[in-house]
Design a protein around this motif. Structure first.
Motif, PDB file in Angstrom:
ATOM      1  N   SER A  86      70.323  39.617 122.411  1.00 27.72           N
ATOM      2  CA  SER A  86      70.090  40.079 121.046  1.00 27.72           C
ATOM      3  C   SER A  86      70.653  41.484 120.827  1.00 27.72           C
ATOM      4  CB  SER A  86      68.588  40.070 120.717  1.00 27.72           C
ATOM      5  OG  SER A  86      67.891  41.062 121.442  1.00 27.72           O
ATOM      6  N   GLU A  87      70.646  42.304 121.891  1.00 28.28           N
ATOM      7  CA  GLU A  87      71.192  43.657 121.759  1.00 28.28           C
ATOM      8  C   GLU A  87      72.709  43.632 121.640  1.00 28.28           C
ATOM      9  OE1 GLU A  87      68.727  46.803 124.193  1.00 28.28           O
ATOM     10  OE2 GLU A  87      68.718  44.899 125.267  1.00 28.28           O
ATOM     11  N   THR A  88      73.348  42.798 122.453  1.00 25.17           N
ATOM     12  CA  THR A  88      74.802  42.708 122.405  1.00 25.17           C
ATOM     13  C   THR A  88      75.273  41.867 121.225  1.00 25.17           C
ATOM     14  OG1 THR A  88      74.960  42.941 124.806  1.00 25.17           O
ATOM     15  CG2 THR A  88      76.856  41.999 123.678  1.00 25.17           C
ATOM     16  N   GLY A  89      74.623  40.747 121.010  1.00 24.81           N
ATOM     17  CA  GLY A  89      75.062  39.834 119.962  1.00 24.81           C
ATOM     18  C   GLY A  89      74.624  40.222 118.568  1.00 24.81           C
ATOM     19  N   GLY A  90      73.512  40.939 118.461  1.00 25.94           N
ATOM     20  CA  GLY A  90      73.013  41.304 117.136  1.00 25.94           C
ATOM     21  C   GLY A  90      72.900  42.789 116.892  1.00 25.94           C
ATOM     22  N   TRP A  91      73.267  43.599 117.911  1.00 20.32           N
ATOM     23  CA  TRP A  91      73.062  45.045 117.828  1.00 20.32           C
ATOM     24  C   TRP A  91      71.608  45.357 117.496  1.00 20.32           C
ATOM     25  CZ3 TRP A  91      77.934  46.885 114.624  1.00 20.32           C
ATOM     26  CH2 TRP A  91      79.073  46.746 115.429  1.00 20.32           C
TER      27      TRP A  91
END
Length: 326
Positions: free
Chosen positions: A293-298
């Motif tokens: 979620s951090e990489t894919g959704g910032w």
């Protein structure tokens, strides 16, 4: 191959440099940044070294014929410089004398000035990667300076947010941020006459310190000689304290956020010079990896409490003072 490829989803450019796969890990018995290597002067304090594996260059090759339609490519024009902090193979920022640190500040400034004179350089970024945990392959202490032919997306997002905030509130966002951090107090780790260091309320890194100019200045070129000494002192204390957190060399990514190099003169109205640290450790032996979620959704996530980390870092800075005899 070296080129820029446009990401239409983010309106941003991706730098492609396949040659960087060939970057060497430093041999145990040789360091090109040490005097005697034949790659650097025999005698230096700080030194500007031209990157052997640049992702951006002043004479870039033509992009490969792989684009089309909405997929744009352009030359990877720019400059990648390496800033050597010291001839000492293990001398990191806290190990330098005050006078030596001032020479490093001056070299950062001189390099910034030189690179922003090229009209094709839209943004000049000064940064440091420290520690194997962030992918450092050459452990001799050094930082880097990149001159980009575009404004990096994170900086552009900051600039837009700050400008909108000033237009809506008639105040500079960083002034309000400083005021709130000082009012609350628990996240501030260091403060001098012209600078303040705190772990922001919103940071996604456990020890993600910001160092912010209190004055309306947006680039290292705007600081007086005394202010550069002051900033150098603060950085030495801050990094020295970080090294006390786990009693070992503390890895981090450090980036100076400054105004773009487009010649506009209104950035002082809404932006502010600041330095952001991104340290990857969440414990002595644990790295904070980004989740999907951090990489894919910032969608940033901090696994620790900022206020506790700030208190610990303040204590570690005091330990550094005692160790250095301050």
């Amino acid at each position: 191959m070296a080129e820029l490829r446009y990401n239409p989803l983010l309106k941003d450019w991706t730098m492609v440099a396949a040659s960087r796969q060939n970057r060497p890990h430093m041999p145990k018995d040789f360091c090109p940044f040490c005097p005697g290597s034949g790659k650097v002067p025999e005698n230096y304090d700080v030194h500007l070294y031209h990157n052997d594996f640049p992702v951006l260059s002043p004479n870039p090759p033509q992009p490969d014929a792989v684009g089309g339609s909405l997929y744009q490519t352009k030359e990877a024009y720019g400059k990648c410089e390496v800033v050597l902090y010291s001839p000492g193979h293990y001398d990191t920022i806290p190990d330098l004398s005050r006078e030596h640190m001032k020479k490093l500040m001056d070299l950062w400034e001189e390099t910034f000035v030189k690179l922003e004179q090229d009209p094709n350089h839209e943004y000049v970024m000064i940064f440091e990667n420290r520690g194997e945990e962030v992918g450092v392959t050459m452990p001799h202490p050094h930082g880097q300076v990149y001159a980009y032919p575009f404004i990096p997306l994170k900086v552009k997002t900051e600039l837009n947010a700050c400008k909108e905030y000033t237009e809506e509130n008639k105040r500079n966002m960083f002034d309000d941020m400083i005021a709130e951090e000082k009012r609350f107090g628990e996240r501030v780790v260091l403060e001098t006459e012209h600078f303040i260091a705190f772990i922001p309320f919103f940071t996604d890194y456990p020890y993600g310190v910001y160092v912010v100019s209190k004055d309306k200045k947006t680039a290292i070129t705007e600081f007086s000689e005394d202010e550069k000494l002051e900033l150098g002192d603060l950085l030495q204390e801050l990094v020295g304290g970080m090294d006390m957190i786990y009693d070992k060399l503390f890895p981090y990514m450090m980036v100076m956020h400054q105004r773009p190099s487009d010649g506009k003169d209104d950035y002082n109205d809404f932006y502010r010079f600041h330095i952001e640290f991104y340290p990857p450790l969440r414990a002595s032996d644990k790295i904070k990896y980004n989740s999907s979620s951090e990489t894919g959704g910032w969608a940033a996530a901090n696994p620790t409490k900022v206020e506790d980390n700030a208190e610990n870092l303040r204590k570690c800075i005091e330990r550094y003072h005692e160790k250095r005899g301050k």
